[in-house]
Scaffold this motif. Structure first.
Motif, PDB file in Angstrom:
ATOM      1  N   VAL A   1     -22.478  16.585 -69.868  1.00 47.53           N
ATOM      2  CA  VAL A   1     -22.515  15.329 -70.615  1.00 47.53           C
ATOM      3  C   VAL A   1     -23.806  15.232 -71.423  1.00 47.53           C
ATOM      4  N   ARG A   2     -24.900  15.629 -70.795  1.00 40.70           N
ATOM      5  CA  ARG A   2     -26.199  15.567 -71.472  1.00 40.70           C
ATOM      6  C   ARG A   2     -26.257  16.535 -72.631  1.00 40.70           C
ATOM      7  N   GLY A   3     -25.488  17.596 -72.558  1.00 42.81           N
ATOM      8  CA  GLY A   3     -25.596  18.620 -73.574  1.00 42.81           C
ATOM      9  C   GLY A   3     -26.695  19.595 -73.189  1.00 42.81           C
ATOM     10  N   TRP A   4     -26.823  20.601 -74.003  1.00 37.81           N
ATOM     11  CA  TRP A   4     -27.782  21.645 -73.699  1.00 37.81           C
ATOM     12  C   TRP A   4     -29.198  21.157 -73.956  1.00 37.81           C
ATOM     13  N   VAL A   5     -30.097  21.484 -73.049  1.00 37.44           N
ATOM     14  CA  VAL A   5     -31.527  21.241 -73.241  1.00 37.44           C
ATOM     15  C   VAL A   5     -32.240  22.543 -72.916  1.00 37.44           C
ATOM     16  N   PRO A   6     -33.401  22.760 -73.500  1.00 32.49           N
ATOM     17  CA  PRO A   6     -34.126  24.000 -73.183  1.00 32.49           C
ATOM     18  C   PRO A   6     -34.417  24.082 -71.696  1.00 32.49           C
ATOM     19  N   PRO A   7     -34.465  25.286 -71.161  1.00 25.84           N
ATOM     20  CA  PRO A   7     -34.801  25.445 -69.737  1.00 25.84           C
ATOM     21  C   PRO A   7     -36.181  24.858 -69.437  1.00 25.84           C
ATOM     22  N   ALA A   8     -36.345  24.380 -68.225  1.00 22.57           N
ATOM     23  CA  ALA A   8     -37.587  23.719 -67.812  1.00 22.57           C
ATOM     24  C   ALA A   8     -38.845  24.539 -68.113  1.00 22.57           C
ATOM     25  N   PRO A   9     -38.853  25.869 -67.871  1.00 21.93           N
ATOM     26  CA  PRO A   9     -40.082  26.616 -68.173  1.00 21.93           C
ATOM     27  C   PRO A   9     -40.435  26.590 -69.666  1.00 21.93           C
ATOM     28  N   VAL A  10     -39.410  26.570 -70.519  1.00 25.23           N
ATOM     29  CA  VAL A  10     -39.665  26.522 -71.969  1.00 25.23           C
ATOM     30  C   VAL A  10     -40.228  25.153 -72.354  1.00 25.23           C
ATOM     31  N   VAL A  11     -39.662  24.085 -71.803  1.00 25.10           N
ATOM     32  CA  VAL A  11     -40.166  22.734 -72.087  1.00 25.10           C
ATOM     33  C   VAL A  11     -41.612  22.617 -71.629  1.00 25.10           C
ATOM     34  N   ARG A  12     -41.914  23.129 -70.436  1.00 23.97           N
ATOM     35  CA  ARG A  12     -43.278  23.085 -69.920  1.00 23.97           C
ATOM     36  C   ARG A  12     -44.239  23.828 -70.842  1.00 23.97           C
ATOM     37  N   ALA A  13     -43.847  25.023 -71.293  1.00 25.74           N
ATOM     38  CA  ALA A  13     -44.711  25.815 -72.166  1.00 25.74           C
ATOM     39  C   ALA A  13     -44.920  25.123 -73.513  1.00 25.74           C
ATOM     40  N   MET A  14     -43.876  24.483 -74.050  1.00 23.93           N
ATOM     41  CA  MET A  14     -44.005  23.755 -75.317  1.00 23.93           C
ATOM     42  C   MET A  14     -44.993  22.606 -75.171  1.00 23.93           C
ATOM     43  N   GLU A  15     -44.878  21.870 -74.082  1.00 20.53           N
ATOM     44  CA  GLU A  15     -45.798  20.751 -73.839  1.00 20.53           C
ATOM     45  C   GLU A  15     -47.227  21.241 -73.654  1.00 20.53           C
ATOM     46  N   ASN A  16     -47.367  22.382 -72.986  1.00 21.68           N
ATOM     47  CA  ASN A  16     -48.687  22.972 -72.781  1.00 21.68           C
ATOM     48  C   ASN A  16     -49.316  23.342 -74.128  1.00 21.68           C
ATOM     49  N   LEU A  17     -48.540  23.929 -75.020  1.00 25.02           N
ATOM     50  CA  LEU A  17     -49.046  24.290 -76.345  1.00 25.02           C
ATOM     51  C   LEU A  17     -49.450  23.052 -77.136  1.00 25.02           C
ATOM     52  N   LYS A  18     -48.601  22.033 -77.113  1.00 21.34           N
ATOM     53  CA  LYS A  18     -48.934  20.799 -77.849  1.00 21.34           C
ATOM     54  C   LYS A  18     -50.232  20.184 -77.338  1.00 21.34           C
ATOM     55  N   MET A  19     -50.399  20.159 -76.014  1.00 14.65           N
ATOM     56  CA  MET A  19     -51.605  19.579 -75.442  1.00 14.65           C
ATOM     57  C   MET A  19     -52.839  20.401 -75.804  1.00 14.65           C
TER      58      MET A  19
END
Length: 164
Positions: free
Chosen positions: A113-131
């Motif tokens: 229902v939510r649809g596809w979202v990036p895997p948790a490790p990818v989301v974590r790495a993206m947030e780490n880069l932004k920070m």
């Protein structure tokens, strides 16, 4: 629909019914002995990164499973508790296999229902880069050499991602 915040009651109430986490924890530990933080990461991945059980929920549940005799704890790396499934835990899972199947089916439906979202490790790495970028650029003054180094690192990351 949504999962509420990361962890917390709002998200957990909609994703998991009371007691569901016990079955999922035992199932994960059946796959292989795990540390508490590994269980948190595995649950995040099963729910597509939309929910992360808080340590305040995870560790008391793991303690309960140990007290029930369903898991055995040994001291692993760095003095951390490593949870292993006992015969009693395996029997409990087998007796309640229908409950575990229903939980997994519900999680699959929620993820669909939510649809596809990036895997948790990818989301974590993206947030780490932004920070990292935010913190580095906060001062507002970079030398030309620093700016080139940051741009080069970002370009290299982009190339690595394209080739992955």
């Amino acid at each position: 629909e949504g999962f509420g915040g990361r962890g917390g009651r709002g998200g957990a109430a909609r994703v998991f019914e009371n007691g569901d986490l016990r079955f999922l924890f035992l199932d994960l530990i059946r796959e292989k002995p795990r540390y508490g933080y590994e269980i948190i990461k595995a649950i995040e991945e099963k729910v597509g990164g939309g929910y992360s059980p808080s340590p305040g929920v995870v560790y008391p549940t793991l303690t309960l499973l140990e007290e029930m005799g369903h898991t055995q704890v040994s001291v692993g790396e760095g003095g951390k508790k490593l949870y292993t499934l006992t015969e009693s835990g395996a029997a409990f899972l087998e007796e309640n296999r229908h409950v575990l199947v229903a939980i997994k089916e519900r999680l699959d439906k929620i993820s669909a229902v939510r649809g596809w979202v990036p895997p948790a490790p990818v989301v974590r790495a993206m947030e780490n880069l932004k920070m990292a970028l935010r913190l580095r650029l906060r001062g507002g003054t970079l030398t030309e050499e620093q700016a080139r180094a940051i741009a080069q690192a970002l370009d290299q990351a982009a190339q690595a991602i394209e080739q992955a």
